[in-house]
Scaffold this active site. Structure first.
Site, PDB file in Angstrom:
ATOM      1  CB  THR A 164      57.973  69.419  -6.189  1.00  0.00           C
ATOM      2  OG1 THR A 164      57.250  69.881  -7.593  1.00  0.00           O
ATOM      3  CG2 THR A 164      58.687  70.323  -5.852  1.00  0.00           C
TER       4      THR A 164
ATOM      5  CD  GLU B 123      53.948  70.838  -0.143  1.00  0.00           C
ATOM      6  OE1 GLU B 123      54.287  71.845  -0.448  1.00  0.00           O
ATOM      7  OE2 GLU B 123      52.906  70.875  -0.081  1.00  0.00           O
TER       8      GLU B 123
ATOM      9  CB  THR C  44      48.994  84.464  -0.412  1.00  0.00           C
ATOM     10  OG1 THR C  44      48.807  83.153  -0.856  1.00  0.00           O
ATOM     11  CG2 THR C  44      48.824  85.021  -2.453  1.00  0.00           C
TER      12      THR C  44
ATOM     13  CG  ASN D  46      50.535  72.421  -0.847  1.00  0.00           C
ATOM     14  OD1 ASN D  46      50.712  72.365  -2.525  1.00  0.00           O
ATOM     15  ND2 ASN D  46      49.780  71.357  -0.404  1.00  0.00           N
TER      16      ASN D  46
ATOM     17  CE  LYS E 298      62.075  71.110  -3.365  1.00  0.00           C
ATOM     18  NZ  LYS E 298      61.076  71.085  -4.013  1.00  0.00           N
TER      19      LYS E 298
ATOM     20  CB  THR F 251      60.985  74.303  -1.715  1.00  0.00           C
ATOM     21  OG1 THR F 251      60.122  73.811  -1.716  1.00  0.00           O
ATOM     22  CG2 THR F 251      61.075  75.048  -2.601  1.00  0.00           C
TER      23      THR F 251
END
Length: 408
Positions: A195, A281, A408, A403, A184, A158
């Site tokens: 996640t 991230e 969007t 995040n 992942k 992702t």
């Protein structure tokens, strides 16, 4: 788990398919704009399986389907995965979609549906677009070798920036045993679990109950010892498949070489866990915290994870600021037994706290050290024999940006 070092070798190459009898593929079916978003992993024969899953009370539809499949007879022969949609909080339709993925895959492979596991990752709360998924399952074509492995590992991703793969071999009963994994995970990483999707394959022969014990033991020391941002997701799954094609004697805890299997499995899981933490991230650095001298191993791991999970520690590491006060504060609020007057702390090779008091050190030297891609913190408690490790990453401006705009 034994602490005796065993002989094992890390493999370079195609990893998840290194054990005998596994094939895989990954394709772009249309859930995402361009990148691979559908993957299929297949064993030549039904494999004994162990699984660990998120502790979040809200669990995605694929988890229910996979748990039900495993409960049937403790075996899986295939796993169908998608990225781009978590199929979580999607109600009755989401469950029907997960079953459809299972049944379509079983039909394609000519096997019973309960031999197919399902895993999904992506945005929560959006219904699955099954049109491209159905077409993708019909078109996906698992193969042996490097290409199939690469395509499968890419289909999991992702917000990850890299694929995460590893593999090791050892010798048991005179037979070469291989254990390999791909995973992942990049955000919402606070396993018990997070996640993340992780898939581990082995050609070792291990009965399901002992395989489950092995995976749970190793998970507590690896996947459950990482944190990126303290959140726990709805989809997290690690599955371990053992197809027995190495033809060793059946492994149990009483087998004289059980320790070899456990340590090799631990090496695979630890590699994947550290890769996930490093690829958090927006992260620029991997943080490893080692705690020694705790009352117990469990308390040592609790403290280590508290330190790497502290937003203040994470931002200090990002800013190359040797602010050890944030570290000792995290030790103190971890909930573990500590004596403030007995704590020593090292950052890299530099002692910054001794017996609870500051030690003079070179700020410039530590600033240069903290610029490195991997940062090591050691906390000595002088309370007992417990020891533990945890891994995390720094907290950066990019994490907020990623995040803030995820949907969007």
């Amino acid at each position: 788990m034994t602490t005796k070092t065993v002989s094992m070798k890390r493999i370079s190459g195609y990893n998840i398919l290194s054990p005998k009898g596994f094939k895989a593929d990954g394709i772009h079916c249309g859930l995402k704009h361009k990148k691979n978003d559908l993957g299929l992993l297949v064993s030549e024969v039904p494999a004994n399986v162990a699984g660990v899953f998120t502790t979040n009370a809200i669990q995605a539809a694929p988890l229910h389907v996979t748990k039900e499949a495993i409960a049937k007879e403790g075996k899986l022969q295939a796993i169908i995965i998608n990225s781009g949609n978590a199929n979580a909080c999607t109600g009755k339709q989401g469950l029907e979609d997960a079953y459809a993925m299972q049944e379509l895959t079983a039909e394609k492979l000519g096997i019973d549906p309960h031999l197919v596991g399902v895993a999904s990752t992506g945005v929560i709360g959006e219904k699955m677009n099954m049109v491209p998924v159905i077409k993708g399952i019909k078109n996906i074509s698992p193969s042996y070798g490097l290409e199939g492995s690469i395509q499968f590992s890419q289909a999991l991703l992702t917000t990850d920036t890299v694929t995460k793969n590893t593999a090791y071999t050892t010798v048991i009963d005179g037979k070469e045993i291989t254990i390999a994994g791909t995973a992942k995970g990049s955000g919402m990483i606070e396993p018990n679990m997070a996640t993340m999707l992780g898939f581990i394959t082995t050609d070792a022969k291990v009965e399901t109950p002992h395989l489950q014990t092995a995976l749970k033991t190793v998970t507590d020391l690896t996947f459950n010892a990482i944190t990126v941002d303290g959140d726990t997701s709805t989809n997290d799954t690690v599955l371990l498949l053992a197809n027995g094609l190495a033809e060793n004697e059946t492994l149990t805890p009483e087998h004289p070489e059980w320790g070899k299997f456990i340590q090799t499995l631990h090496a695979v899981a630890q590699d994947l866990a550290k890769m996930i933490a490093k690829d958090g991230e927006g992260a620029t650095k991997l943080i490893e915290t080692e705690v020694i001298g705790a009352v117990s191993d469990e308390e040592a791991r609790k403290i280590a994870k508290t330190v790497v999970g502290s937003p203040l520690v994470k931002t200090a590491v990002f800013g190359c600021d040797a602010n050890w006060g944030r570290i000792i504060a995290a030790v103190g609020y971890s909930g573990a037994t500590v004596d403030p007057n007995a704590i020593s702390i090292q950052i890299g090779d530099t002692t910054v706290v001794e017996s609870g008091e500051p030690v003079s050190f070179s700020e410039e030297h530590l600033r240069e050290y903290l610029k490195q891609p991997e940062v090591k913190i050691v906390v000595q408690l002088h309370q007992g024999e417990g020891q533990g490790l945890a891994w995390g990453c720094d907290l950066t401006y990019d994490y907020v940006q990623i995040n803030a705009t995820y949907r969007t």
